[in-house]
Design a protein around this motif. Structure first.
Motif, PDB file in Angstrom:
ATOM      1  N   ALA A  18       0.809  -1.221   0.000  1.00 35.80           N
ATOM      2  CA  ALA A  18       0.000   0.000   0.000  1.00 35.80           C
ATOM      3  C   ALA A  18       0.844   1.274   0.000  1.00 35.80           C
ATOM      4  CB  ALA A  18      -0.967  -0.002   1.172  1.00 35.80           C
ATOM      5  N   GLY A  19       1.885   1.346   0.777  1.00 34.73           N
ATOM      6  CA  GLY A  19       2.700   2.552   0.846  1.00 34.73           C
ATOM      7  C   GLY A  19       3.638   2.743  -0.338  1.00 34.73           C
ATOM      8  N   SER A  89       7.369  -1.028  -8.058  1.00 35.24           N
ATOM      9  CA  SER A  89       7.111  -1.199  -6.622  1.00 35.24           C
ATOM     10  C   SER A  89       7.489  -2.603  -6.148  1.00 35.24           C
ATOM     11  CB  SER A  89       5.634  -0.945  -6.313  1.00 35.24           C
ATOM     12  OG  SER A  89       4.846  -2.066  -6.673  1.00 35.24           O
ATOM     13  N   GLY A  90       7.741  -3.509  -7.090  1.00 31.63           N
ATOM     14  CA  GLY A  90       8.085  -4.879  -6.742  1.00 31.63           C
ATOM     15  C   GLY A  90       6.913  -5.842  -6.828  1.00 31.63           C
ATOM     16  N   ALA A  91       5.747  -5.342  -7.198  1.00 28.96           N
ATOM     17  CA  ALA A  91       4.561  -6.191  -7.294  1.00 28.96           C
ATOM     18  C   ALA A  91       4.470  -6.839  -8.675  1.00 28.96           C
ATOM     19  CB  ALA A  91       3.296  -5.370  -7.039  1.00 28.96           C
ATOM     20  N   VAL A  92       3.801  -7.961  -8.706  1.00 32.79           N
ATOM     21  CA  VAL A  92       3.507  -8.666  -9.944  1.00 32.79           C
ATOM     22  C   VAL A  92       1.990  -8.695 -10.088  1.00 32.79           C
ATOM     23  CG1 VAL A  92       3.631 -10.884 -11.142  1.00 32.79           C
ATOM     24  CG2 VAL A  92       5.560 -10.099  -9.763  1.00 32.79           C
ATOM     25  N   ILE A  93       1.501  -8.338 -11.246  1.00 30.64           N
ATOM     26  CA  ILE A  93       0.056  -8.355 -11.484  1.00 30.64           C
ATOM     27  C   ILE A  93      -0.343  -9.784 -11.832  1.00 30.64           C
ATOM     28  CG2 ILE A  93      -1.822  -7.465 -12.897  1.00 30.64           C
ATOM     29  CD1 ILE A  93      -0.035  -4.962 -13.354  1.00 30.64           C
ATOM     30  N   GLY A  94      -1.195 -10.379 -11.024  1.00 29.25           N
ATOM     31  CA  GLY A  94      -1.548 -11.782 -11.212  1.00 29.25           C
ATOM     32  C   GLY A  94      -2.842 -11.992 -11.969  1.00 29.25           C
ATOM     33  N   ASP A  95      -3.685 -10.991 -12.082  1.00 32.85           N
ATOM     34  CA  ASP A  95      -4.951 -11.124 -12.797  1.00 32.85           C
ATOM     35  C   ASP A  95      -5.176  -9.834 -13.560  1.00 32.85           C
ATOM     36  OD1 ASP A  95      -7.473 -11.688 -13.735  1.00 32.85           O
ATOM     37  OD2 ASP A  95      -8.468 -11.430 -11.817  1.00 32.85           O
TER      38      ASP A  95
END
Length: 100
Positions: A18-19, A89-95
């Motif tokens: 979130a941050g 940000s280091g996130a992976v979009i899974g859907d």
């Protein structure tokens, strides 16, 4: 059952982004548990107003009603920038599809 088990770890991990996440991404506002220490059974999401599904841009009648090619190009360039920010940000979009 396997998918539900995966979400027990994935959803709390998502909340930790979130941050670091761009403000263009909507994250769950709250996780819902069966009891305070129990299993996750759902989540609450903020309402997104005045949004439309990307798949409408493939509808010729919708496009002919007032969405020029230049506008479509700008929409997808903006989406590209958002996806880049998510990845930074280091996130992976899974859907990721034209309905969400």
């Amino acid at each position: 059952m396997e998918r539900l088990c995966e979400h027990q770890a994935k959803l709390p991990a998502l909340m930790r982004f979130a941050g670091r996440m761009t403000d263009r991404v909507i994250l769950p506002s709250e996780l819902v548990r069966s009891d305070p220490a129990g299993s996750l059974i759902g989540y609450a999401m903020p309402i997104v107003r005045d949004a439309g599904a990307l798949m409408r841009l493939a509808d010729r009648a919708f496009r002919d009603a007032g969405v020029p090619n230049e506008r479509v190009g700008l929409i997808f360039l903006d989406l590209h920038r958002t996806v880049e920010a998510v990845h930074r940000s280091g996130a992976v979009i899974g859907d990721f599809n034209d309905l969400n």
